[in-house]
Design an enzyme around this catalytic site. Structure first.
Site: not given
Length: 157
Positions: A53, A55, A83
């Site tokens: 992801h 991040e 998330c």
């Protein structure tokens, strides 16, 4: 740069990499002392890595660039509210602040990314989760934790 410009960078990364078909529409930058020290974008489909992801990619980049695993003095700007996995990574990296643009509701309602399943799984007892969890080998594994506890030259994190 100011906070709006840092967020613009994260959003621009999300758009650029999405249009390059590298992954989903997510981007992030990590800032220290008013300078971008890490960049990340969603690479799930291009790297066949469900943990890639934006991040997490940005955290990995910043840690590499700063030669540290502790990002206490940094802030993350991400194009979407993290998330659960990314929230955990942000906590482990000890980032000082998280700025986000879209919400998890936006991700679900507009783009079709539904994290509700994950949030509901956390609330269930371990015996009721969708993926079965079963404990095995604790007697052997606990000894490693005890060794860690007693290790005099460990690097705490």
């Amino acid at each position: 740069m100011n906070i709006s410009e840092f967020m613009h960078e994260a959003i621009a990364l999300s758009r650029e990499r999405m249009n390059e078909n590298i992954g989903g529409p997510f981007g992030a930058v990590i800032v220290k002392d008013n300078e971008i020290v890490g960049k990340g974008w969603n690479k799930v489909t291009s790297h066949n890595d469900p943990t890639a992801h934006a991040e997490i990619s940005a955290i990995r980049d910043a840690c590499h660039n700063l030669n540290t695993f502790d990002l206490t003095d940094c802030e993350i700007f991400t194009s979407c509210e993290p998330c659960p996995m990314c929230f955990g990574a942000i906590q482990w990296a000890r980032l000082g602040k998280c700025w986000y643009a879209n919400t998890v509701g936006d991700a679900d309602q507009v783009a079709g990314f539904d994290d509700d399943h994950f949030y509901s799984e956390f609330k269930k007892p371990i015996t009721e989760r969708t993926i079965p969890f079963e404990q095995i080998g604790r007697e052997e594994a606990i000894k490693v934790f005890e060794e860690w506890r007693d290790k005099s030259d460990k690097i705490e994190y």
